[in-house]
Design a protein around this motif. Structure first.
Motif, PDB file in Angstrom:
ATOM      1  N   GLY A 118      -7.683   9.742  -4.757  1.00 45.47           N
ATOM      2  CA  GLY A 118      -9.084  10.007  -4.444  1.00 45.47           C
ATOM      3  C   GLY A 118      -9.371   9.619  -3.013  1.00 45.47           C
TER       4      GLY A 118
ATOM      5  N   LYS B 102       0.815  -1.215   0.000  1.00 45.23           N
ATOM      6  CA  LYS B 102       0.000   0.000   0.000  1.00 45.23           C
ATOM      7  C   LYS B 102       0.846   1.262   0.000  1.00 45.23           C
ATOM      8  CE  LYS B 102      -3.851  -2.252   0.177  1.00 45.23           C
ATOM      9  NZ  LYS B 102      -5.029  -2.102  -0.668  1.00 45.23           N
ATOM     10  N   GLU B 103       2.077   1.166   0.550  1.00 48.89           N
ATOM     11  CA  GLU B 103       2.953   2.338   0.507  1.00 48.89           C
ATOM     12  C   GLU B 103       3.284   2.678  -0.936  1.00 48.89           C
ATOM     13  OE1 GLU B 103       6.199   3.404   3.639  1.00 48.89           O
ATOM     14  OE2 GLU B 103       5.881   1.251   3.709  1.00 48.89           O
TER      15      GLU B 103
ATOM     16  N   GLU C 111      -1.414   4.375  -4.312  1.00 54.00           N
ATOM     17  CA  GLU C 111      -1.899   5.702  -3.938  1.00 54.00           C
ATOM     18  C   GLU C 111      -2.563   5.642  -2.575  1.00 54.00           C
ATOM     19  OE1 GLU C 111      -4.693   6.224  -7.005  1.00 54.00           O
ATOM     20  OE2 GLU C 111      -3.172   5.754  -8.486  1.00 54.00           O
ATOM     21  N   ALA C 112      -2.503   6.751  -1.879  1.00 53.34           N
ATOM     22  CA  ALA C 112      -3.137   6.810  -0.565  1.00 53.34           C
ATOM     23  C   ALA C 112      -4.573   7.303  -0.730  1.00 53.34           C
ATOM     24  CB  ALA C 112      -2.340   7.745   0.320  1.00 53.34           C
ATOM     25  N   ALA C 113      -5.206   7.659   0.384  1.00 48.32           N
ATOM     26  CA  ALA C 113      -6.529   8.276   0.323  1.00 48.32           C
ATOM     27  C   ALA C 113      -6.341   9.778   0.492  1.00 48.32           C
ATOM     28  CB  ALA C 113      -7.420   7.718   1.422  1.00 48.32           C
ATOM     29  N   SER C 114      -7.044  10.535  -0.326  1.00 49.80           N
ATOM     30  CA  SER C 114      -6.864  11.987  -0.338  1.00 49.80           C
ATOM     31  C   SER C 114      -7.261  12.624   0.995  1.00 49.80           C
ATOM     32  CB  SER C 114      -7.728  12.577  -1.452  1.00 49.80           C
ATOM     33  OG  SER C 114      -7.750  13.968  -1.377  1.00 49.80           O
TER      34      SER C 114
ATOM     35  N   TYR D 223      -1.745  16.440  -7.175  1.00 47.17           N
ATOM     36  CA  TYR D 223      -2.928  15.817  -7.782  1.00 47.17           C
ATOM     37  C   TYR D 223      -4.154  16.675  -7.504  1.00 47.17           C
ATOM     38  CZ  TYR D 223      -4.175  14.255  -3.033  1.00 47.17           C
ATOM     39  OH  TYR D 223      -4.507  14.215  -1.698  1.00 47.17           O
TER      40      TYR D 223
END
Lengths: 196, 463
Positions: free
Chosen positions: B42, A184-185, A188-191, B191
């Motif tokens: 997102g 997960k690193e 993409e993470a969660a915004s 982003y």
């Protein structure tokens, strides 16, 4: 609890187990193909002052045929209890029967890798001898009740297996978490609108 | 309406994406002066997560807590429940009546979080939703913390609450850009996205560094056209914003990541002429406290589901008004329940009633992570974030970067055999290039693990 034979005495008795007790048991009541386990148990019960096996109990022993380690433990206990000491100092009624048909003995059988270990491994030999005494409310000569319980606790295979299983599960979980974190690193993470 | 026009990749990042949110999303992304986007991101929020965040937002408003030395009942109940699910909670709470003897509960440290993470993560937690948010690197020793989209989603109501308490009356929801996060560093991810909790309101993370834009004026033009309700960032990035003469003034400014000195606050306030809100927030804990509108030196505890205490070196709570280390219990991250987690920052606690109307206790004289800037001999500023970004790309356990008064730099590291001498030279060259190769950097490998709270950045240059 009362004082029983010494642990050395029990170990000697165990060491003298006849080879036939460690061979395949008879499957269809044919004496030539090995010991008939329920007959062995029945003899023991009678010699230690218990009532003979009921037909349900015979079915129960035979029904556990797939539990090879449990059957071997029953045979070893029969040998241990079929000693002059227990025949002359009959244990309290019901106790021998209770340990033979106990869940504990089945779980103990599952806790070891192979049926030979209670003969070949010094710790497991001692554990089984102590368990045999404890089951009939005896502690080894030269010890007291507390010391014998403590010693048995340190040798407890079931507890040991539980700890090993728990450790294995924890290691597996740690591996899963580490892998998930690494994976997960890289993704993409969660915004989120702030940073730390 | 059908979702057919919404790109599949976007739905993966914003699972609740609606067709009517696309226009704003595209305006943000395709603006002629938009940044050179280098990643996509997102909120990853599903319907069930959105319900969780909404419920959380409701409780945040309604259940303001007034705890003192002992945790609130909801936090105690959660600890009790975690005893059966987390090995850490099971072992640390064993034999302790947490209602009577809370102070006997052992503390959790940063090194525990790194070395015993599998003890802390509940055994039944489904790891499939795990996300790992990158940290800014300002602390030098960031902890990669596992998180869940629903817990990350709660940042939105927490931020909204802090801004509202500081006077922001405008809603951040709907067809508008809610926020732009301003960064100022050589390299970072940029982003744009929309947030489901804010009904499709936009959010962009940008970098003021010129290489991130098409023209020299693009950053100012883009921000001005997006008209975000608020700007988020750290003091350094806001100072850079001001230095670049970007004219757009938002309705609020939210500063995080490093402590904001009074002089910086004054400068931001006079430039932006809007509420400047400082938020104390860590990657491992999420937002902890926000600056009081009546006294910005005071930080009110923000979430209702955490218990915050100030402890002495021996782990005992210190009396109100005395300085100690901040410890946090509770939170909403299903992968990282906290139990007296020592943040490494210090403050004193105040339980006094506040004139601003907030009833939660406050951290006073918070000593968080300081902004440390280094300089070349010709005056160019080098951000500590860029240094930690480079060091973190090598197998280094911990480090301290020091710039002496004569401009010389030393990087003390703790690294094992994984760091080859060739890699060390490469690391040194990369850091020296940040200083335009004007300054030599010495690397000293201490070969021992530097202490938990060693200071990562020290600058001895005179201002």
């Amino acid at each position: 609890m009362k004082e029983g034979p010494s642990i050395e005495y029990m170990l000697d008795r165990l060491a003298a187990i006849p080879a036939v007790f460690m061979k395949e048991f008879s499957s269809g009541g044919d004496i030539d193909s090995g010991i008939i386990l329920h007959a062995l148990v029945n003899d023991l019960l009678l010699d230690t002052g218990e009532s003979p096996l009921t037909s349900d109990e015979i079915k129960s022993i035979e029904g556990l045929r797939n539990k090879k380690n449990y059957h071997r433990l029953v045979a070893i206990l029969c040998h241990l209890y079929h000693d002059q000491f227990f025949i002359e100092n009959r244990p309290e009624t019901g106790l021998v029967r209770k340990i033979i048909f106990s869940q504990k003995l089945q779980i103990l059988g599952e806790a070891v890798d192979n049926e030979e270990i209670f003969i070949s491994d010094p710790d497991r030999r001692e554990e089984l001898c102590r368990l045999a005494l404890m089951a009939v409310n005896l502690y080894p000569r030269g010890e007291d009740e507390n010391r014998s319980k403590e010693r048995l606790a340190t040798l407890d295979s079931i507890e040991r297996k539980k700890i090993l299983d728990k450790t294995r599960q924890a290691q597996q979980r740690a591996r899963e978490i580490r892998e998930a974190m690494l994976r997960k690193e890289a993704e993409e993470a969660a915004s989120k609108m702030s940073r730390e | 309406m059908l979702n057919t026009d919404i790109p599949k990749a976007l739905i993966e990042r914003v699972p609740l994406m609606k067709k009517e949110w696309l226009t704003l999303y595209r305006i943000m992304g395709e603006h002629p002066h938009a940044p050179k986007w280098n990643t996509e991101c997102g909120d990853r929020i599903f319907e069930s997560d959105l319900e969780f965040v909404r419920e959380y937002a409701g409780k945040l408003e309604q259940k303001r807590v007034e705890f003192r030395e002992s945790p609130q009942e909801s936090v105690l109940c959660r600890c009790e429940e975690l005893k059966h699910r987390s090995q850490w909670f099971e072992s640390k709470l064993s034999g302790i009546n947490i209602r009577n003897d809370w102070h006997r509960v052992p503390v959790m440290t940063r090194s525990h979080m790194q070395s015993k993470l599998e003890w802390i993560v509940p055994s039944d937690a489904d790891l499939s939703r795990l996300v790992v948010n990158p940290t800014s690197g300002t602390t030098g020793h960031p902890i990669p913390a596992p998180n869940h989209p629903s817990a990350v989603g709660c940042y939105d109501p927490l931020i909204q609450y802090a801004l509202k308490m500081n006077g922001l009356a405008t809603s951040c929801s709907g067809n508008k850009v809610a926020a732009i996060q301003v960064c100022s560093q050589q390299k970072t991810i940029v982003y744009h996205t929309v947030h489901s909790y804010l009904d499709g309101a936009g959010f962009a993370k940008i970098n003021l560094e010129k290489n991130s834009w098409r023209t020299g004026e693009s950053s100012a033009l883009y921000i001005n056209d997006m008209k975000p309700v608020f700007l988020s960032g750290d003091p350094h990035s806001f100072l850079d914003y001001i230095n670049r003469g970007i004219e757009y003034r938002p309705e609020a400014v939210l500063s995080t990541a490093i402590s904001m000195e009074r002089i910086v606050r004054d400068k931001l306030q006079s430039y932006f002429k809007c509420p400047v809100v400082d938020m104390y927030s860590l990657n491992e804990t999420g937002p902890i406290a926000y600056s009081c509108p009546h006294d910005p030196a005071k930080f009110h505890i923000l979430p209702h589901d955490i218990f915050v205490e100030v402890l002495s070196v021996s782990g005992e709570p210190v009396p109100e008004g005395e300085r100690g280390e901040i410890a946090v219990t509770g939170g909403r991250n299903p992968y990282l329940p906290l139990l007296r987690y020592l943040t490494g920052d210090t403050a004193s606690m105040s339980f006094k009633k506040c004139s601003c109307g907030e009833i939660s206790p406050a951290l006073v004289n918070l000593e968080g992570r300081k902004l440390v800037l280094f300089r070349t001999k010709s005056g160019k500023i080098v951000n500590s974030i860029d240094i930690s970004g480079i060091v973190r790309s090598f197998p280094v356990y911990t480090f301290t970067f020091i710039q002496r008064s004569d401009y010389r730099c030393t990087l003390k590291i703790s690294a094992g055999g994984e760091l080859t001498s060739r890699s060390a030279i490469f690391m040194k060259e990369r850091i020296e290039s940040l200083f335009d190769n004007e300054i030599k950097v010495e690397i000293e490998n201490e070969n021992i693990l530097l202490k938990d709270k060693s200071i990562p950045f020290i600058c001895e240059l005179e201002l």
